[in-house]
Design a protein around this motif. Sequence first.
Motif, PDB file in Angstrom:
ATOM      1  N   MET A 137       0.486  -1.042  -0.132  1.00 44.61           N
ATOM      2  CA  MET A 137      -0.142   0.312  -0.080  1.00 44.61           C
ATOM      3  C   MET A 137       0.855   1.038   0.344  1.00 44.61           C
ATOM      4  SD  MET A 137      -2.016  -1.622   2.707  1.00 44.61           S
ATOM      5  CE  MET A 137      -2.209  -0.177   4.190  1.00 44.61           C
ATOM      6  N   VAL A 138       1.902   1.686  -0.623  1.00 47.15           N
ATOM      7  CA  VAL A 138       2.787   1.931  -0.630  1.00 47.15           C
ATOM      8  C   VAL A 138       2.616   3.591  -1.745  1.00 47.15           C
ATOM      9  CG1 VAL A 138       5.259   0.922   0.223  1.00 47.15           C
ATOM     10  CG2 VAL A 138       4.091   1.022  -2.468  1.00 47.15           C
ATOM     11  N   ALA A 139       1.730   3.803  -2.650  1.00 45.63           N
ATOM     12  CA  ALA A 139       1.982   4.338  -3.306  1.00 45.63           C
ATOM     13  C   ALA A 139       0.337   5.326  -2.743  1.00 45.63           C
ATOM     14  CB  ALA A 139       1.403   3.792  -4.725  1.00 45.63           C
ATOM     15  N   SER A 140      -0.274   4.709  -2.193  1.00 45.93           N
ATOM     16  CA  SER A 140      -1.721   4.862  -1.763  1.00 45.93           C
ATOM     17  C   SER A 140      -1.300   6.001  -0.891  1.00 45.93           C
ATOM     18  CB  SER A 140      -3.080   4.099  -0.968  1.00 45.93           C
ATOM     19  OG  SER A 140      -2.439   3.089  -0.531  1.00 45.93           O
ATOM     20  N   ALA A 144      -0.734   9.748   0.632  1.00 41.24           N
ATOM     21  CA  ALA A 144      -1.925  10.546   1.130  1.00 41.24           C
ATOM     22  C   ALA A 144      -0.837  11.375   2.845  1.00 41.24           C
ATOM     23  CB  ALA A 144      -2.217   9.064   2.198  1.00 41.24           C
ATOM     24  N   GLY A 145       0.598  11.218   2.127  1.00 42.06           N
ATOM     25  CA  GLY A 145       1.737  12.339   3.192  1.00 42.06           C
ATOM     26  C   GLY A 145       2.513  10.529   3.995  1.00 42.06           C
ATOM     27  N   VAL A 146       1.492   9.349   4.021  1.00 44.06           N
ATOM     28  CA  VAL A 146       2.561   8.066   5.088  1.00 44.06           C
ATOM     29  C   VAL A 146       4.156   8.681   4.404  1.00 44.06           C
ATOM     30  CG1 VAL A 146       2.218   6.472   5.986  1.00 44.06           C
ATOM     31  CG2 VAL A 146      -0.275   8.199   5.807  1.00 44.06           C
ATOM     32  N   PHE A 147       3.685   8.639   3.779  1.00 43.13           N
ATOM     33  CA  PHE A 147       5.780   7.900   2.898  1.00 43.13           C
ATOM     34  C   PHE A 147       6.240   8.664   2.606  1.00 43.13           C
ATOM     35  CE2 PHE A 147       3.406   3.517   3.391  1.00 43.13           C
ATOM     36  CZ  PHE A 147       4.261   2.918   4.983  1.00 43.13           C
ATOM     37  N   GLY A 174       5.518   9.138 -13.916  1.00 38.23           N
ATOM     38  CA  GLY A 174       4.036  10.226 -13.795  1.00 38.23           C
ATOM     39  C   GLY A 174       5.403  11.736 -13.668  1.00 38.23           C
ATOM     40  N   ASP A 175       4.141  12.801 -14.476  1.00 45.42           N
ATOM     41  CA  ASP A 175       4.737  13.479 -13.632  1.00 45.42           C
ATOM     42  C   ASP A 175       4.214  14.367 -13.165  1.00 45.42           C
ATOM     43  OD1 ASP A 175       2.769  14.347 -15.505  1.00 45.42           O
ATOM     44  OD2 ASP A 175       3.430  15.344 -17.107  1.00 45.42           O
ATOM     45  N   GLN A 176       2.861  14.182 -12.307  1.00 42.50           N
ATOM     46  CA  GLN A 176       2.301  14.493 -11.338  1.00 42.50           C
ATOM     47  C   GLN A 176       2.561  14.303 -10.129  1.00 42.50           C
ATOM     48  OE1 GLN A 176      -1.118  16.457 -12.301  1.00 42.50           O
ATOM     49  NE2 GLN A 176      -0.141  16.201 -14.377  1.00 42.50           N
ATOM     50  N   ALA A 177       2.775  15.525  -8.795  1.00 44.26           N
ATOM     51  CA  ALA A 177       3.019  14.994  -8.211  1.00 44.26           C
ATOM     52  C   ALA A 177       1.906  14.752  -6.991  1.00 44.26           C
ATOM     53  CB  ALA A 177       2.583  16.939  -7.394  1.00 44.26           C
ATOM     54  N   VAL A 178       2.620  13.770  -6.367  1.00 46.15           N
ATOM     55  CA  VAL A 178       1.509  12.383  -5.628  1.00 46.15           C
ATOM     56  C   VAL A 178       0.760  13.480  -4.589  1.00 46.15           C
ATOM     57  CG1 VAL A 178       2.629  10.458  -4.607  1.00 46.15           C
ATOM     58  CG2 VAL A 178       3.781  10.984  -6.117  1.00 46.15           C
ATOM     59  N   TYR A 363      -4.868   4.158   3.428  1.00 45.28           N
ATOM     60  CA  TYR A 363      -4.034   5.260   3.557  1.00 45.28           C
ATOM     61  C   TYR A 363      -5.197   6.498   3.660  1.00 45.28           C
ATOM     62  CZ  TYR A 363       0.101   2.612   4.747  1.00 45.28           C
ATOM     63  OH  TYR A 363       0.893   2.355   5.871  1.00 45.28           O
ATOM     64  N   ILE A 364      -5.649   5.835   1.880  1.00 42.60           N
ATOM     65  CA  ILE A 364      -6.539   7.013   1.452  1.00 42.60           C
ATOM     66  C   ILE A 364      -7.540   7.918   2.796  1.00 42.60           C
ATOM     67  CG2 ILE A 364      -8.691   7.359   0.145  1.00 42.60           C
ATOM     68  CD1 ILE A 364      -5.225   7.902  -1.409  1.00 42.60           C
ATOM     69  N   ALA A 365      -8.111   6.444   3.591  1.00 41.29           N
ATOM     70  CA  ALA A 365      -8.946   7.248   4.635  1.00 41.29           C
ATOM     71  C   ALA A 365      -8.023   8.339   5.373  1.00 41.29           C
ATOM     72  CB  ALA A 365      -9.075   6.037   5.340  1.00 41.29           C
ATOM     73  N   ARG A 366      -7.375   8.793   5.745  1.00 34.77           N
ATOM     74  CA  ARG A 366      -6.841   9.494   6.194  1.00 34.77           C
ATOM     75  C   ARG A 366      -6.402  10.994   5.426  1.00 34.77           C
ATOM     76  NH1 ARG A 366      -1.056   7.136   9.114  1.00 34.77           N
ATOM     77  NH2 ARG A 366      -1.180   5.539   9.190  1.00 34.77           N
ATOM     78  N   VAL A 367      -7.107  10.821   4.681  1.00 31.79           N
ATOM     79  CA  VAL A 367      -6.883  12.396   3.719  1.00 31.79           C
ATOM     80  C   VAL A 367      -8.398  12.188   3.550  1.00 31.79           C
ATOM     81  CG1 VAL A 367      -4.526  12.553   3.356  1.00 31.79           C
ATOM     82  CG2 VAL A 367      -5.785  11.464   1.345  1.00 31.79           C
ATOM     83  N   ALA A 368      -9.093  11.810   3.180  1.00 32.97           N
ATOM     84  CA  ALA A 368     -10.401  11.991   2.797  1.00 32.97           C
ATOM     85  C   ALA A 368     -11.369  10.941   3.230  1.00 32.97           C
ATOM     86  CB  ALA A 368     -10.621  11.954   0.748  1.00 32.97           C
TER      87      ALA A 368
END
Length: 414
Positions: A137-140, A144-147, A174-178, A363-368
Amino acid sequence: MSNLQIDGDRLWRSLMDMAKIGATAKGGSRRLAASDEDRMGRDLFVAWCKAAGLGVTVDRIGNIFARRPGRDPTLPPVVTGSHLDTQPTGGRFDGVYGVLAGLEVIRTLNDSGLVTDAPIEVAVWTNEEGARFAPAMVASGAFAGVFDVDTVLEAKDVDGRTLGAELARIGYAGDQAVGGRPLLATFEAHIEQGPILEAEKKTIGVVTGVQGIRWYDVRLDGMEAHAGPTPMTMRKDAMVAAARMIAAADASAKRHAPHGRATCKVVEVRPQGSRNTIAGHVAMTVDMRHPDATALEALDADLRAAGHQVTAELGVAVAIEAIWTSPPVAFDAACVAAVREATERLGYTHQTMVSGAGHDSCYIARVAPTAMIFVPCEKGISHNEIENAKKEDLAAGCNVLLHAMLARANAAAS
Ligand code: GLV
Ligand code: MN
Ligand code: MN
């Protein structure tokens, strides 16, 4: 709108088409994160998204977002999705169902001509499984700013290749910010991966949270010696020490029944390839889980106590490194309610439950505001090529996803 239904046959066809990429002999799929098969799966998904008229972006860590605009461009999106990577001997549904259920929601909206207030996005999260690059789950988590993104991109597989280099190689760096952008709400559909829904004869799992997970790297250092002349009392056998720790972890999880879990895996024994040399070194992984944080601490304490015991009794040094903790997660009450209301309105039987598996939603639950939807899988088997699910259950979960997303995407402007 309340009668809108997804196309279960189309969803099934898409699942079976995706399953052909990395298809295994026993009917599963193998698409390890950032492998050639992962690239092919991603390419197929992106082609489907473009055909559905979606705008596709990819962030630096390879997360893909496919967006259907809403009526109000100032609103953040309602997001759904999951992962396309699989276990080495994975099934056809773990992760991919959540991605393609999201695509089926979009296709259904396109067919009906319905425009939502908020945009709708389907996300593919990179390396959910953590099988090729630990942890999971590293990319989610990075979203979420956890990693830290750069640290995650430096994670190495067993051959020393980094996630970052492999994503660049397959064309998905990709080129988008995470992360760093608001999401109105997120929902993830997934097979249950356990036996509860099937046993209870329920179609939908209304998921209120996810149990805690802790991963360890354990090193046991004894002493190489001859298998014949060395008396049993004079040995520092790292293999015996590992066996005792495996048994101790198993017993600890069973003492914490019914929710405790312990899995020892990826065992490397040194020196390799000699049956008549006592094992000097063992490295192994341990995965421990419990929905209650205090109980997870107790499992941790048991593992460490077992380490001390084998050192005292066998003279084998034990180093236990906790490399990852995903604490127990409680999902957003309003999103859980949206799932339950959609389920009841559509007339499906349901069960409230906590997920045993980890998911990007943790992880997404931490930001949404986030919730999940489970559907049954055959005999509760997952992380296995024989993983199976029924077309009608998958369609039911997708219908719930559609209506939960619509409720959130259209409530936003009011
Ligand atoms: C993800 O598959 C997990 O380990 O739960
Ligand atoms: Mn999964
Ligand atoms: Mn999985």
